[in-house]
Scaffold this motif. Structure first.
Motif, PDB file in Angstrom:
ATOM      1  N   ARG A 166       8.331  12.906  -7.119  1.00 18.50           N
ATOM      2  CA  ARG A 166       9.347  11.561  -7.570  1.00 18.50           C
ATOM      3  C   ARG A 166      10.467  11.890  -6.130  1.00 18.50           C
ATOM      4  NH1 ARG A 166      11.368   9.614 -12.346  1.00 18.50           N
ATOM      5  NH2 ARG A 166      13.421  10.168 -11.674  1.00 18.50           N
ATOM      6  N   SER A 167      10.605  13.037  -5.769  1.00 20.06           N
ATOM      7  CA  SER A 167      11.925  12.907  -4.619  1.00 20.06           C
ATOM      8  C   SER A 167      11.557  12.023  -3.495  1.00 20.06           C
ATOM      9  CB  SER A 167      12.357  14.026  -4.564  1.00 20.06           C
ATOM     10  OG  SER A 167      11.303  15.113  -4.148  1.00 20.06           O
ATOM     11  N   THR A 168      10.164  12.519  -3.108  1.00 17.44           N
ATOM     12  CA  THR A 168       9.309  11.920  -1.887  1.00 17.44           C
ATOM     13  C   THR A 168       9.339  10.366  -2.290  1.00 17.44           C
ATOM     14  OG1 THR A 168       8.367  13.794  -1.743  1.00 17.44           O
ATOM     15  CG2 THR A 168       7.426  11.986  -0.377  1.00 17.44           C
ATOM     16  N   LYS A 169       8.671   9.893  -3.216  1.00 18.47           N
ATOM     17  CA  LYS A 169       8.602   8.780  -3.515  1.00 18.47           C
ATOM     18  C   LYS A 169       9.888   7.974  -3.549  1.00 18.47           C
ATOM     19  CE  LYS A 169       7.104   5.081  -6.620  1.00 18.47           C
ATOM     20  NZ  LYS A 169       7.148   4.405  -8.091  1.00 18.47           N
ATOM     21  N   ASN A 200       0.747  -1.341  -0.032  1.00 18.04           N
ATOM     22  CA  ASN A 200       0.049  -0.005   0.010  1.00 18.04           C
ATOM     23  C   ASN A 200       0.939   1.358  -0.071  1.00 18.04           C
ATOM     24  OD1 ASN A 200      -1.777  -1.768   0.265  1.00 18.04           O
ATOM     25  ND2 ASN A 200      -2.839  -1.165   2.304  1.00 18.04           N
ATOM     26  N   GLY A 201       1.886   1.077   0.644  1.00 16.98           N
ATOM     27  CA  GLY A 201       2.972   2.315   0.652  1.00 16.98           C
ATOM     28  C   GLY A 201       3.356   2.846  -0.717  1.00 16.98           C
ATOM     29  N   MET A 202       3.827   1.752  -1.357  1.00 15.13           N
ATOM     30  CA  MET A 202       4.402   1.858  -2.724  1.00 15.13           C
ATOM     31  C   MET A 202       3.585   2.597  -3.794  1.00 15.13           C
ATOM     32  SD  MET A 202       7.431   1.595  -2.787  1.00 15.13           S
ATOM     33  CE  MET A 202       7.780   1.949  -4.460  1.00 15.13           C
ATOM     34  N   LYS A 203       2.015   2.020  -3.491  1.00 12.44           N
ATOM     35  CA  LYS A 203       0.844   2.543  -4.400  1.00 12.44           C
ATOM     36  C   LYS A 203       0.696   4.143  -3.753  1.00 12.44           C
ATOM     37  CE  LYS A 203      -2.101  -1.363  -4.471  1.00 12.44           C
ATOM     38  NZ  LYS A 203      -3.017  -1.701  -3.742  1.00 12.44           N
ATOM     39  N   ALA A 204       0.561   4.235  -2.722  1.00 13.63           N
ATOM     40  CA  ALA A 204       0.208   5.674  -2.064  1.00 13.63           C
ATOM     41  C   ALA A 204       1.457   6.648  -2.549  1.00 13.63           C
ATOM     42  CB  ALA A 204       0.378   5.722  -0.533  1.00 13.63           C
ATOM     43  N   ALA A 205       2.770   6.212  -2.540  1.00 13.39           N
ATOM     44  CA  ALA A 205       3.894   6.977  -2.823  1.00 13.39           C
ATOM     45  C   ALA A 205       4.016   7.401  -4.478  1.00 13.39           C
ATOM     46  CB  ALA A 205       5.240   6.173  -2.550  1.00 13.39           C
TER      47      ALA A 205
END
Ligand code: RET
Length: 325
Positions: A229-232, A219-224
């Motif tokens: 981009r830098s935050t992801k 779920n974290g990757m989906k939300a990110a």
């Protein structure tokens, strides 16, 4: 090297024995016959259990103080960074300062000898059941983890912009993991059945570990993906680093509290290195690398960080005038 060797029977003095004599009611003199002879006192000889305490030495105690000092310095640094940051952007600073404060207090407590008990552990084949082994358990760290791991997860989840529902799921699973881990550590395992219950709790805790990281990654990757981009990128880096560090905790547990393969000093140092990396390393990476943007989910609302400026029509302040119309 087998640190337990020093406790093995070859180097342990033979089990001491206690001899007791019982004076029967009525005494030991004979009542019949002409003589006034006395019977010998009935005596018996018992082996006395030999108790061994496995505990920290000067090395472990010094390590605890050093780690306490590192957290104190680290906390001061974070506080300094906090006051230099705009109030609305202090979310991660606040969470991190809380984590470091709890760690600092917990290491101070352990340094002065608090938060410790002795748990009966398995003999591992050491001469019958007459050698009783007790291993020192620093349970204060579980109290620390109970509060700091949810905060670290809150910080990671917020960075990704994870939904409140998933964040709560991650945090509750984590609390369950720490509590069952503590149950594993405090289970008296002097015999094999105790040993089995200890590993059963360990297994339950490890399953929670996998579930929490499953939710956080998926779920974290989906939300990110919805973040800049830098935050992801920062979320991916910190989540991966944290995951790798966290995996090492059950390994250290298995070798120390779990199977008693390493000394208490080694345990203190291993957990210490991990705690410093997982808390201080994480915090500084996050605070240095993260740049705020006005629309991030972590930007605090104005009403949260500023006291109300309005005075209200009757001069009693903003709240005093509530409900007047
Ligand atoms: C235990 C034992 C049982 C199995 C598992 C464990 C995991 C512990 C973890 C602790 C993390 C602590 C951190 C502290 C501070 O920074 C309880 C050792 C899975 C993951 C990160």
């Amino acid at each position: 090297m087998d640190f337990l060797a020093q406790f093995k029977p070859t180097s342990i003095a033979p089990i001491p024995t206690t001899t007791i004599s019982i004076s029967p009611p009525g005494g030991t003199h004979t009542h019949h016959g002409g003589s006034h002879g006395h019977l010998p006192l009935p005596t018996d000889t018992f082996p006395t259990p030999d108790v061994h305490y496995i505990h920290a030495t000067h090395v472990g105690h010094t390590a605890l103080w050093v780690i306490f000092a590192l957290f104190t310095i680290g906390l001061l640094g974070v506080l300094l960074m906090t006051v230099r940051t705009e109030k609305r952007n202090r979310f991660f600073h606040g969470v991190s300062a809380l984590v470091l404060t709890i760690a600092m207090v917990s290491y101070l407590a352990m340094s002065v000898g608090l938060g410790v008990s002795y748990i009966p552990i398995h003999n591992h084949g050491v001469q019958g059941s007459l050698h009783h082994f007790f291993r020192q358990l620093y349970w204060a760290r579980y109290v620390d983890w109970l509060f700091t791991t949810p905060l670290l997860l809150l910080s990671l989840s917020s960075l990704a912009g994870l939904s409140p529902a998933s964040t709560l799921a991650v945090i509750l699973t984590d609390v369950f993991m720490i509590v069952t881990g503590l149950l594993s550590a405090v289970t008296p395992a002097r015999w094999a059945d105790g040993e089995r219950s200890r590993w059963a709790f360990f297994a339950v805790s490890s399953v929670s570990f996998l579930i929490l990281w499953g939710i956080l990654f998926v779920n974290g990757m989906k939300a990110a993906n919805n973040r800049p981009r830098s935050t992801k990128g920062l979320f991916t880096l910190l989540a991966a680093m944290t995951f790798v560090l966290w995996i090492a905790y059950p390994v250290v547990f298995g070798l120390s509290e779990g199977a008693n393969k390493v000394s208490v000093d080694a345990e203190i140092i291993a957990y210490g290195v991990l705690d410093v990396a997982a808390k201080l390393g994480y915090t500084y990476l996050l605070l240095f690398l993260h740049s705020h943007d006005e629309h991030g989910p972590w930007t605090l609302p104005e009403w949260w960080v500023e006291s109300p400026q309005v005075n209200g029509p009757d001069g009693r302040g903003a709240y005093g005038s509530l409900g007047r119309d």
